[in-house]
Each structure stands twice: as C-alpha cells, then as structure tokens.
Design a protein around this motif. Sequence first.
Motif, PDB file in Angstrom:
ATOM      1  N   MET A 137       0.847  -1.183   0.000  1.00 58.58           N
ATOM      2  CA  MET A 137       0.000   0.000   0.000  1.00 58.58           C
ATOM      3  C   MET A 137       0.891   1.243   0.000  1.00 58.58           C
ATOM      4  SD  MET A 137      -3.174   0.753   2.484  1.00 58.58           S
ATOM      5  CE  MET A 137      -2.771   1.961   3.706  1.00 58.58           C
ATOM      6  N   THR A 138       0.588   2.183  -0.874  1.00 56.31           N
ATOM      7  CA  THR A 138       1.391   3.396  -0.937  1.00 56.31           C
ATOM      8  C   THR A 138       0.899   4.417   0.083  1.00 56.31           C
ATOM      9  OG1 THR A 138      -0.029   4.352  -2.642  1.00 56.31           O
ATOM     10  CG2 THR A 138       1.882   3.082  -3.397  1.00 56.31           C
ATOM     11  N   GLU A 139       1.820   5.220   0.540  1.00 56.90           N
ATOM     12  CA  GLU A 139       1.485   6.250   1.520  1.00 56.90           C
ATOM     13  C   GLU A 139       0.699   7.370   0.827  1.00 56.90           C
ATOM     14  OE1 GLU A 139       3.829   9.469   4.290  1.00 56.90           O
ATOM     15  OE2 GLU A 139       4.908   7.717   3.579  1.00 56.90           O
ATOM     16  N   TYR A 140      -0.299   7.872   1.529  1.00 55.29           N
ATOM     17  CA  TYR A 140      -1.113   8.967   1.000  1.00 55.29           C
ATOM     18  C   TYR A 140      -0.311  10.257   1.062  1.00 55.29           C
ATOM     19  CZ  TYR A 140      -4.816  12.481   0.790  1.00 55.29           C
ATOM     20  OH  TYR A 140      -5.582  13.572   0.469  1.00 55.29           O
ATOM     21  N   ARG A 141      -0.109  10.894  -0.071  1.00 53.50           N
ATOM     22  CA  ARG A 141       0.630  12.150  -0.144  1.00 53.50           C
ATOM     23  C   ARG A 141      -0.131  13.144  -1.023  1.00 53.50           C
ATOM     24  NH1 ARG A 141       6.499   9.622  -1.221  1.00 53.50           N
ATOM     25  NH2 ARG A 141       6.770   8.742   0.838  1.00 53.50           N
ATOM     26  N   LEU A 162      -4.213  16.710   5.024  1.00 58.61           N
ATOM     27  CA  LEU A 162      -3.373  15.797   5.792  1.00 58.61           C
ATOM     28  C   LEU A 162      -4.123  15.105   6.926  1.00 58.61           C
ATOM     29  CD1 LEU A 162      -0.166  18.012   5.871  1.00 58.61           C
ATOM     30  CD2 LEU A 162      -0.495  15.881   4.567  1.00 58.61           C
ATOM     31  N   ARG A 166      -8.556  12.483   3.263  1.00 56.93           N
ATOM     32  CA  ARG A 166      -8.162  11.319   2.469  1.00 56.93           C
ATOM     33  C   ARG A 166      -9.264  10.937   1.476  1.00 56.93           C
ATOM     34  NH1 ARG A 166      -3.890   8.090   4.285  1.00 56.93           N
ATOM     35  NH2 ARG A 166      -4.921   6.381   3.181  1.00 56.93           N
TER      36      ARG A 166
END
Length: 148
Positions: free
Chosen positions: A1-5, A112, A117
């Motif tokens: 899972m990729t980090e939310y940026r 953030l 999200r």
Amino acid sequence: MTEYRPRLFTSDDAIVRIGEGLLARTLPREDWTHEAHLAASTYLVARRTDIDLDSELPGIIRRYNESVGGVNDDTQGYHETITRTFLHGVRLFLAEADPDEPLHELVNELLLSPMGRRDWPLRFYSGERLFSVEARRHFVKPDLSVLP
C-alpha cells in the motif's frame, strides 16, 4: 500500500483561483483533482457565505463538469453522496480550526487529516453502497458507521 501524499497548496491565491474557477467554470479540467475539490469546498464554506451550498453545490459541480466536456450520469460526474460526505467533513474540520489561519494552511491541514483522504467516506459506507447509482444520484445514509 502506498502512503497517502496529497498535493499541498502554497498560497491563498491558489485556493481562491480554484474556488472562483469552479464557480465561473474557468478552472481547467486537469486542475479539478481531489485536492482541488476539498480546496474549493473549504473556500466556499469559509469565504463564500453568500452561496447556499446545501442547495447550490450540486448544480455548481454539474455545470462545471459539463463545461469541461464531462458527463453527469449513472457512472460518472457529480456524485451526491460523496459530495455531501466530504462537505460534511470540511464543515467539521473548519468548526475546530483557527479562523485566522491562512486559507491555504487550513486546506493543507485538512488534506493531511483523516477527513482529507480520498477513502474517508469508506469509513462510513461499504463500497457497494457508496458506489451505487442510488448514492450517485441521491444522498444515502451510511451503512457502516454514522457520520461524525
């Protein structure tokens, strides 16, 4: 899972440009991102109190979508439940925020936060319910948890 940026904003002018661009239907389609949706909503709630968002926001977004060649139908374009859920989140966030803080900093803090999200509505809705035609056309109540 990729980090939310999320892509963050560097000025209040950038937020105003998105909000007013949405209203005037001059915002380029490629600029209408998730971050822009939340920036525009924050701008409209905080600075455009002359607009009754509960009644006018659906038409504002639908007209914008059509102006950039989009379609509002059962599978694409305006989504009532997602819009209402995020608008609720923006209002919750702003109720706790410092009203003297620069607008772009508020938007960045929102982005953030959990409410910023993309998947925030899925804390309250099953995917089946949220992505249904009924939820796109009309606000439906959450089936997993009550909205805060």
